[in-house]
Motif scaffolding. Structure first.
Motif, PDB file in Angstrom:
ATOM      1  N   LYS A  99      49.886  47.741  36.654  1.00  0.00           N
ATOM      2  CA  LYS A  99      49.315  47.167  37.881  1.00  0.00           C
ATOM      3  C   LYS A  99      47.987  46.479  37.560  1.00  0.00           C
ATOM      4  N   VAL A 100      47.901  45.201  37.938  1.00  0.00           N
ATOM      5  CA  VAL A 100      46.680  44.433  37.688  1.00  0.00           C
ATOM      6  C   VAL A 100      46.211  43.848  39.015  1.00  0.00           C
ATOM      7  N   PHE A 101      44.942  44.068  39.335  1.00  0.00           N
ATOM      8  CA  PHE A 101      44.429  43.517  40.597  1.00  0.00           C
ATOM      9  C   PHE A 101      43.281  42.554  40.332  1.00  0.00           C
ATOM     10  N   MET A 102      42.924  41.826  41.375  1.00  0.00           N
ATOM     11  CA  MET A 102      41.784  40.914  41.323  1.00  0.00           C
ATOM     12  C   MET A 102      41.106  40.893  42.671  1.00  0.00           C
ATOM     13  N   LEU A 103      39.849  40.546  42.671  1.00  0.00           N
ATOM     14  CA  LEU A 103      39.125  40.272  43.914  1.00  0.00           C
ATOM     15  C   LEU A 103      38.656  38.835  43.750  1.00  0.00           C
ATOM     16  N   THR A 104      39.117  37.951  44.621  1.00  0.00           N
ATOM     17  CA  THR A 104      38.859  36.533  44.375  1.00  0.00           C
ATOM     18  C   THR A 104      38.613  35.729  45.644  1.00  0.00           C
ATOM     19  N   GLY A 114      52.066  35.357  40.525  1.00  0.00           N
ATOM     20  CA  GLY A 114      52.795  36.543  40.991  1.00  0.00           C
ATOM     21  C   GLY A 114      51.910  37.593  41.650  1.00  0.00           C
ATOM     22  N   PHE A 115      50.627  37.259  41.875  1.00  0.00           N
ATOM     23  CA  PHE A 115      49.753  38.204  42.585  1.00  0.00           C
ATOM     24  C   PHE A 115      50.049  38.130  44.080  1.00  0.00           C
ATOM     25  N   LYS A 116      49.994  39.311  44.743  1.00  0.00           N
ATOM     26  CA  LYS A 116      50.243  39.368  46.193  1.00  0.00           C
ATOM     27  C   LYS A 116      49.034  39.990  46.869  1.00  0.00           C
ATOM     28  N   LYS A 117      48.766  39.530  48.081  1.00  0.00           N
ATOM     29  CA  LYS A 117      47.617  40.045  48.833  1.00  0.00           C
ATOM     30  C   LYS A 117      47.832  41.525  49.176  1.00  0.00           C
ATOM     31  N   ILE A 118      46.777  42.320  49.013  1.00  0.00           N
ATOM     32  CA  ILE A 118      46.832  43.732  49.416  1.00  0.00           C
ATOM     33  C   ILE A 118      45.574  44.048  50.234  1.00  0.00           C
ATOM     34  N   ALA A 119      45.592  45.181  50.929  1.00  0.00           N
ATOM     35  CA  ALA A 119      44.410  45.607  51.667  1.00  0.00           C
ATOM     36  C   ALA A 119      43.378  46.137  50.679  1.00  0.00           C
ATOM     37  N   HIS A 120      42.104  45.777  50.882  1.00  0.00           N
ATOM     38  CA  HIS A 120      41.040  46.291  50.008  1.00  0.00           C
ATOM     39  C   HIS A 120      41.108  47.817  49.932  1.00  0.00           C
ATOM     40  N   SER A 121      41.443  48.420  51.076  1.00  0.00           N
ATOM     41  CA  SER A 121      41.417  49.884  51.172  1.00  0.00           C
ATOM     42  C   SER A 121      42.499  50.557  50.320  1.00  0.00           C
ATOM     43  N   SER A 122      43.492  49.755  49.831  1.00  0.00           N
ATOM     44  CA  SER A 122      44.546  50.374  49.020  1.00  0.00           C
ATOM     45  C   SER A 122      44.098  50.553  47.560  1.00  0.00           C
ATOM     46  N   LEU A 123      42.943  50.002  47.203  1.00  0.00           N
ATOM     47  CA  LEU A 123      42.434  50.172  45.830  1.00  0.00           C
ATOM     48  C   LEU A 123      41.671  51.500  45.742  1.00  0.00           C
ATOM     49  N   PRO A 124      41.639  52.112  44.551  1.00  0.00           N
ATOM     50  CA  PRO A 124      40.966  53.422  44.445  1.00  0.00           C
ATOM     51  C   PRO A 124      39.479  53.367  44.809  1.00  0.00           C
ATOM     52  N   HIS A 125      38.974  54.477  45.307  1.00  0.00           N
ATOM     53  CA  HIS A 125      37.572  54.580  45.720  1.00  0.00           C
ATOM     54  C   HIS A 125      36.609  54.182  44.612  1.00  0.00           C
ATOM     55  N   LYS A 126      37.012  54.484  43.362  1.00  0.00           N
ATOM     56  CA  LYS A 126      36.153  54.194  42.211  1.00  0.00           C
ATOM     57  C   LYS A 126      35.704  52.716  42.224  1.00  0.00           C
ATOM     58  N   ILE A 127      36.638  51.835  42.604  1.00  0.00           N
ATOM     59  CA  ILE A 127      36.334  50.410  42.604  1.00  0.00           C
ATOM     60  C   ILE A 127      35.275  50.092  43.663  1.00  0.00           C
ATOM     61  N   TRP A 128      35.390  50.762  44.820  1.00  0.00           N
ATOM     62  CA  TRP A 128      34.423  50.498  45.890  1.00  0.00           C
ATOM     63  C   TRP A 128      33.063  51.086  45.558  1.00  0.00           C
ATOM     64  N   PHE A 137      27.581  43.049  48.913  1.00  0.00           N
ATOM     65  CA  PHE A 137      28.018  44.225  49.667  1.00  0.00           C
ATOM     66  C   PHE A 137      27.164  44.398  50.914  1.00  0.00           C
ATOM     67  N   PRO A 138      27.685  44.703  52.131  1.00  0.00           N
ATOM     68  CA  PRO A 138      29.079  44.996  52.440  1.00  0.00           C
ATOM     69  C   PRO A 138      29.862  43.802  53.018  1.00  0.00           C
ATOM     70  N   ASP A 139      29.290  42.576  52.932  1.00  0.00           N
ATOM     71  CA  ASP A 139      29.969  41.422  53.543  1.00  0.00           C
ATOM     72  C   ASP A 139      30.831  40.687  52.527  1.00  0.00           C
ATOM     73  N   CYS A 140      31.801  41.399  51.964  1.00  0.00           N
ATOM     74  CA  CYS A 140      32.639  40.822  50.915  1.00  0.00           C
ATOM     75  C   CYS A 140      33.706  39.914  51.523  1.00  0.00           C
ATOM     76  N   LYS A 141      33.727  38.655  51.036  1.00  0.00           N
ATOM     77  CA  LYS A 141      34.722  37.708  51.556  1.00  0.00           C
ATOM     78  C   LYS A 141      35.866  37.527  50.551  1.00  0.00           C
ATOM     79  N   GLU A 142      35.896  38.341  49.507  1.00  0.00           N
ATOM     80  CA  GLU A 142      36.924  38.171  48.489  1.00  0.00           C
ATOM     81  C   GLU A 142      38.257  38.748  48.972  1.00  0.00           C
TER      82      GLU A 142
END
Ligand code: COA
Length: 149
Positions: A99-104, A114-128, A137-142
């Protein structure tokens, strides 16, 4: 040729990334961050000069992030971005990461790989936890994108 970054590339990589960061289209990186994470980076060099870079950063079990994708303006639309993404995805596969993600800010460009949009909240807390250190932060538009390999 796409190759792994070397110590001598770092200042040029920073100039490339931070040039776009000043236009508010990607996040700036400090020299410290680049030196500490040099093994994450792939570069495209032309006549000894860095004209593109991208990083694959391992985040967690079976999860990595593609970061800091930048190609010098003069070399856009020649497939260099595509080559850099391919190098990162190949490396993830070799490491056994599925699994490879990006914030863009450019989801349209990256969806073609082949990347698909996901909810930010589905990524692990560690990333946040890392996001707290971001000046935006906290006005992330990515947009968060995920590709399953
Ligand atoms: C996003 C970015 C990395 C793309 O890099 P690139 O090397 O231009 O990407 P590619 O060449 O793979 O693809 C770009 C376009 O050129 C086209 N292209 C690729 N090879 C081509 C060729 N030989 N001839 C004509 N067009 C070509 C692609 O189809 C694509 O079309 P698009 O206009 O629909 O997007 C680059 O624009 C960039 O550095 N932007 C600033 C930083 C940034 O926004 N980074 C993203 C992190 S959020």
């Amino acid at each position: 040729m796409i190759r792994k970054a070397r110590i001598g590339d770092i200042k040029q990589m920073q100039a490339l990334i931070n040039g776009f960061a000043r236009q508010d289209i990607m996040l700036a990186r400090s020299l410290n961050e680049l030196y500490e994470n040099i093994r994450d980076f792939w570069v495209k060099a032309d006549k000894g000069k860095v004209i593109g870079c991208a990083a694959l950063h391992i985040s967690w079990d079976n999860l990595a992030e593609i970061k800091s994708v930048a190609v010098a303006q003069k070399f856009h639309k020649k497939g260099i971005g595509k080559e850099l993404i391919a190098a990162c995805l190949d490396e993830a596969l070799q490491l056994g990461i599925k699994k490879v993600f990006m914030l863009t800010y450019k989801p349209k460009y990256f969806k073609r790989f082949g990347f698909k949009k996901i909810a930010h909240s589905s990524l692990p807390h560690k990333i946040w936890a890392e996001c707290i250190h971001c000046p935006k932060f906290p006005d992330c538009k990515e947009t968060a994108l995920l590709k399953i390999l």
